[in-house]
Design a protein around this motif. Structure first.
Motif, PDB file in Angstrom:
ATOM      1  N   LEU A 106     -14.422   5.598   7.533  1.00  0.00           N
ATOM      2  CA  LEU A 106     -13.451   4.624   8.027  1.00  0.00           C
ATOM      3  C   LEU A 106     -13.239   3.481   7.041  1.00  0.00           C
ATOM      4  CD1 LEU A 106     -14.324   4.503  11.823  1.00  0.00           C
ATOM      5  CD2 LEU A 106     -12.243   5.379  10.775  1.00  0.00           C
ATOM      6  N   PHE A 107     -14.343   2.955   6.510  1.00  0.00           N
ATOM      7  CA  PHE A 107     -14.210   1.866   5.537  1.00  0.00           C
ATOM      8  C   PHE A 107     -13.568   2.371   4.242  1.00  0.00           C
ATOM      9  CE2 PHE A 107     -18.072  -0.228   7.713  1.00  0.00           C
ATOM     10  CZ  PHE A 107     -17.258  -0.830   8.649  1.00  0.00           C
ATOM     11  N   SER A 108     -13.917   3.564   3.820  1.00  0.00           N
ATOM     12  CA  SER A 108     -13.330   4.144   2.612  1.00  0.00           C
ATOM     13  C   SER A 108     -11.833   4.359   2.793  1.00  0.00           C
ATOM     14  CB  SER A 108     -13.988   5.488   2.278  1.00  0.00           C
ATOM     15  OG  SER A 108     -15.356   5.338   2.034  1.00  0.00           O
ATOM     16  N   SER A 109     -11.449   4.944   3.924  1.00  0.00           N
ATOM     17  CA  SER A 109     -10.028   5.214   4.142  1.00  0.00           C
ATOM     18  C   SER A 109      -9.231   3.920   4.279  1.00  0.00           C
ATOM     19  CB  SER A 109      -9.821   6.120   5.354  1.00  0.00           C
ATOM     20  OG  SER A 109     -10.274   5.516   6.525  1.00  0.00           O
ATOM     21  N   LEU A 110      -9.870   2.879   4.817  1.00  0.00           N
ATOM     22  CA  LEU A 110      -9.200   1.587   4.896  1.00  0.00           C
ATOM     23  C   LEU A 110      -8.909   1.044   3.490  1.00  0.00           C
ATOM     24  CD1 LEU A 110      -8.228  -0.531   6.960  1.00  0.00           C
ATOM     25  CD2 LEU A 110     -10.452  -1.623   6.749  1.00  0.00           C
ATOM     26  N   ILE A 111      -9.877   1.165   2.604  1.00  0.00           N
ATOM     27  CA  ILE A 111      -9.682   0.727   1.213  1.00  0.00           C
ATOM     28  C   ILE A 111      -8.602   1.576   0.548  1.00  0.00           C
ATOM     29  CG2 ILE A 111     -10.778   0.650  -1.072  1.00  0.00           C
ATOM     30  CD1 ILE A 111     -13.389  -0.141   0.418  1.00  0.00           C
ATOM     31  N   TYR A 112      -8.667   2.902   0.736  1.00  0.00           N
ATOM     32  CA  TYR A 112      -7.656   3.785   0.149  1.00  0.00           C
ATOM     33  C   TYR A 112      -6.264   3.454   0.682  1.00  0.00           C
ATOM     34  CZ  TYR A 112     -11.686   6.663  -1.273  1.00  0.00           C
ATOM     35  OH  TYR A 112     -12.861   7.122  -1.813  1.00  0.00           O
ATOM     36  N   ALA A 113      -6.167   3.092   1.952  1.00  0.00           N
ATOM     37  CA  ALA A 113      -4.870   2.767   2.549  1.00  0.00           C
ATOM     38  C   ALA A 113      -4.301   1.477   1.943  1.00  0.00           C
ATOM     39  CB  ALA A 113      -5.002   2.630   4.061  1.00  0.00           C
ATOM     40  N   VAL A 114      -5.152   0.469   1.773  1.00  0.00           N
ATOM     41  CA  VAL A 114      -4.690  -0.800   1.183  1.00  0.00           C
ATOM     42  C   VAL A 114      -4.182  -0.568  -0.240  1.00  0.00           C
ATOM     43  CG1 VAL A 114      -5.453  -3.071   0.363  1.00  0.00           C
ATOM     44  CG2 VAL A 114      -6.115  -2.278   2.650  1.00  0.00           C
ATOM     45  N   VAL A 115      -4.947   0.195  -1.029  1.00  0.00           N
ATOM     46  CA  VAL A 115      -4.528   0.492  -2.409  1.00  0.00           C
ATOM     47  C   VAL A 115      -3.218   1.282  -2.399  1.00  0.00           C
ATOM     48  CG1 VAL A 115      -5.146   1.811  -4.486  1.00  0.00           C
ATOM     49  CG2 VAL A 115      -6.865   0.378  -3.355  1.00  0.00           C
TER      50      VAL A 115
END
Length: 176
Positions: free
Chosen positions: A105-114
């Motif tokens: 979840l935290f990884s996908s959140l970072i990927y989404a922001v980028v």
């Protein structure tokens, strides 16, 4: 009449034991011992108490699948798994599965922001689409693993929490 009634009760108890064995909650040895006690007519109070610990595979499966709540309401897919994880964090298996889910979840959140930032350069649109597909596929893979008792980080997940992964067990003659 009492003897036939007692026999029916014995069969019911053996069927219940067999169900526990089929679900993996009793070993073959525990099943045979309990069955022998029932058939020998040992009274309930005289039987040694066997502590049956249930697995939490179904709970872990739900923990993974609750990530899809964010498709209904934004951030619900983060809040619901977090609550489920924290409510059973004292169980080692659920704790590890919760870490797996949170890492993704935290990884996908970072990927989404980028990806959103890169939407100005067009490539971000394709990255968001790829992230959506990965989120669906990885969540389903994680849920299936969790239901089999396997602890495995999602591919591409940044390891914010240290997860004690278990190997996938390959059964001979069964294609995976």
């Amino acid at each position: 009449f009492y003897h036939s009634q007692g026999l029916i009760m014995d069969l019911d108890q053996i069927e219940k034991l067999n169900d526990l064995k089929q679900k993996g909650l009793l070993s073959e040895e525990e099943f045979q011992q309990a069955k022998a006690r029932i058939l020998n007519g040992q009274p309930e109070a005289a039987q040694p108490q066997t502590v049956v610990s249930t697995n939490n595979y179904d709970y872990a499966l739900i923990l993974h699948l609750t990530q899809f709540c964010s498709w209904l309401f934004p951030f619900l897919g983060l809040v619901v798994p977090l609550i489920l994880w924290q409510s059973k964090k004292d169980d080692p298996y659920i704790n590890e599965q919760g870490k797996v889910v949170m890492n993704w979840l935290f990884s996908s959140l970072i990927y989404a922001v980028v990806s959103i930032i890169l939407c100005f350069v067009v490539i971000g649109i394709f990255m968001l689409l790829a992230l959506a597909v990965c989120s669906i596929v990885f969540t389903i893979m994680g849920a299936m693993d969790a239901n089999k008792g396997v602890i495995k980080n999602y591919p591409m997940a940044i390891k914010f929490f240290d997860v004690k992964e278990t190997p996938r067990v390959v059964t001979p003659g069964v294609q995976q």
